[in-house]
Design an enzyme around this catalytic site. Structure first.
Site, PDB file in Angstrom:
ATOM      1  CG  ASP A  24      -0.136  -0.080   2.540  1.00  0.00           C
ATOM      2  OD1 ASP A  24       0.945  -0.711   2.546  1.00  0.00           O
ATOM      3  OD2 ASP A  24      -0.593   0.478   3.553  1.00  0.00           O
ATOM      4  CE  LYS A  97      -0.909   4.269   2.300  1.00  0.00           C
ATOM      5  NZ  LYS A  97       0.183   3.894   3.179  1.00  0.00           N
ATOM      6  CD  GLU A 177       1.060  -0.156  10.336  1.00  0.00           C
ATOM      7  OE1 GLU A 177       0.338   0.229   9.393  1.00  0.00           O
ATOM      8  OE2 GLU A 177       2.250  -0.464  10.185  1.00  0.00           O
ATOM      9  CE  LYS A 219       1.456  -3.534   8.969  1.00  0.00           C
ATOM     10  NZ  LYS A 219       1.364  -3.653   7.519  1.00  0.00           N
ATOM     11  CB  SER A 261       9.053  -6.100   8.115  1.00  0.00           C
ATOM     12  OG  SER A 261       8.848  -5.292   6.989  1.00  0.00           O
ATOM     13  N   GLY A 263      11.637  -2.238   8.780  1.00  0.00           N
ATOM     14  CA  GLY A 263      13.062  -2.005   8.540  1.00  0.00           C
ATOM     15  C   GLY A 263      13.928  -3.172   9.005  1.00  0.00           C
ATOM     16  CB  SER A 289       0.519  -7.143   8.040  1.00  0.00           C
ATOM     17  OG  SER A 289       0.089  -6.169   7.110  1.00  0.00           O
ATOM     18  N   GLY A 291       5.611  -5.409   4.577  1.00  0.00           N
ATOM     19  CA  GLY A 291       5.744  -4.683   3.328  1.00  0.00           C
ATOM     20  C   GLY A 291       7.121  -4.962   2.753  1.00  0.00           C
ATOM     21  NE  ARG A 292      10.045  -0.883   5.176  1.00  0.00           N
ATOM     22  CZ  ARG A 292      10.309  -0.063   6.187  1.00  0.00           C
ATOM     23  NH1 ARG A 292      11.429   0.636   6.188  1.00  0.00           N
ATOM     24  NH2 ARG A 292       9.470   0.065   7.189  1.00  0.00           N
TER      25      ARG A 292
HETATM   26  P1  13P Z   1       6.879  -2.669   6.515  1.00  0.00           P
HETATM   27  O1  13P Z   1       6.678  -4.146   6.791  1.00  0.00           O
HETATM   28  O2  13P Z   1       7.780  -2.383   5.368  1.00  0.00           O
HETATM   29  O3  13P Z   1       7.178  -1.907   7.773  1.00  0.00           O
HETATM   30  O4  13P Z   1       5.469  -2.119   5.993  1.00  0.00           O
HETATM   31  C1  13P Z   1       4.323  -2.538   6.623  1.00  0.00           C
HETATM   32  C2  13P Z   1       3.345  -1.452   6.603  1.00  0.00           C
HETATM   33  O5  13P Z   1       2.267  -1.586   6.066  1.00  0.00           O
HETATM   34  C3  13P Z   1       3.687  -0.209   7.291  1.00  0.00           C
HETATM   35  O6  13P Z   1       2.544   0.568   7.379  1.00  0.00           O
END
Ligand code: 13P
Length: 338
Positions: A24, A97, A177, A219, A261, A263, A289, A291-292
């Site tokens: 997102d 989002k 989150e 989250k 995650s 970072g 959940s 992202g990176r």
């Molecule tokens: P990261 O796992 O890269 O932190 O991203 C998750 C996310 O949705 C942050 O809002």
């Protein structure tokens, strides 16, 4: 929509061995990710990238949902099939989002509050029509010498709870989150205290706003040493502190908790989740959940040749999904990852 329907969506999001892929990124955030691998940030490249991820064969075996950005929710595959249809056909719930990002908190230099409540009811109604089953709102809590203030925590948790109530009214499961950032040289104990205060405030605010926890997903960020802390806590220490903090603050009626995650490296994020699940059983499923930590390896590979590397990049993202799915069951080992 009834509470039972919200509950069943929330439970599907944290089904055993499954988690969420967060794709997102706003147009400005994806620019940073694309810049790092020298991809031009055009609408077509963003569409092609999200198509690569969302159509990866067998992704639905380990992924229950994907969080999209507004633009992506409206996009289709090159062949003209809406992403939301591809996702539902593969058992992947569309998420959206809905926050408008963190903005400076007036009167509190260095602190931020997430905005986006104005007009949210109308936006959620449209997102529900477009097929969104769950939503995400991210609050950012920064740790520094004099931060976070109680005011910052309260303002962010109040907004999270107002957002969550609006989601449920629209028949959408809210993912709340509150991200405590890893930036800084603080140790894991400071992170514990800030995370505990934040989660206490959050569940107080959700209660005040009549949010049904049975139809809500948390989250969370892990309880972890600051990035620049000279003494980095071990995998088991992070897992133990995170589970202890969640048990002290999160009601058992919540259907599930997923982690960001934030970072961490791919391996750290998987190892931490796995260690937590090996310490179970817990009152709620603990999943991911990311992202990176779900995307970076696939993005790096795809960037080298957007056409030729499409299928191989898909295999990379599915492999990350499989690893994290195993970690959500406490069954991941480094050997299995190889
Ligand atoms: P990261 O796992 O890269 O932190 O991203 C998750 C996310 O949705 C942050 O809002």
């Amino acid at each position: 929509m009834s509470i039972e329907e919200l509950e069943s969506i929330a439970q599907a999001m944290v089904a055993p061995g499954k988690g969420i892929i967060a794709i997102d990124e706003s147009t400005s955030t994806i620019k940073k990710r694309f810049d790092s691998v020298k991809i031009e940030n055009t609408e077509e490249n963003r569409r092609a990238y999200r198509e690569m991820l969302l159509t990866a064969p067998k992704l639905g075996e380990h992924i229950s949902g994907a969080i999209l950005y507004d633009e992506t929710l409206r996009q289709s595959t090159k062949a003209g099939v809406p992403f939301t249809k591809v996702m539902m056909d593969n058992g992947i719930l569309p998420g959206i989002k809905v926050d408008k990002g963190p903005h400076p908190l007036a009167g509190f230099p260095g602190e931020v509050v997430t905005e986006g409540l104005d007009g949210l009811r109308e936006r959620l109604a449209e997102y529900a029509k477009l097929g969104a089953k769950f939503a995400k709102w991210r609050a950012v809590i920064n740790i520094a010498d004099d931060a976070p203030s109680g005011t910052c925590i309260e303002a962010n948790c109040h907004a999270l709870a107002r957002y969550a109530a609006l989601c449920q009214e629209a028949g959408i499961v809210p993912m709340v989150e509150p991200e405590v950032l890893m930036d800084g040289n603080h140790d894991i104990d400071v992170c514990y205290d800030v995370t505990e205060a934040t989660l206490r405030s959050l569940f107080g605010a959700l209660y005040e706003q009549n949010v049904m926890l049975e139809g809500t997903i948390l989250k969370a960020s892990m309880v972890i040493s600051g990035k620049d802390c000279p003494e980095q806590a071990s995998v088991d220490e992070v897992a133990e502190a995170t589970v202890r903090c969640l048990k002290a603050t999160v009601p058992a009626s919540l259907p599930g908790i997923v982690f960001l995650s934030g970072g961490q490296t791919d391996e750290q994020s998987t190892a931490h989740l796995n260690a937590m699940n090996q310490m179970g059983p817990h009152p709620w499923p603990l999943s991911f959940s990311y992202g990176r930590a779900m995307q970076s390896a696939a993005l790096k590979y795809w960037a080298k040749d957007l056409v030729k590397n499409f299928a191989e990049a898909q295999k990379i993202v599915v492999s990350r999904a499989r690893e994290n799915g195993l970690a959500a069951l406490g069954q991941w080992t480094k050997a299995k990852a190889a």
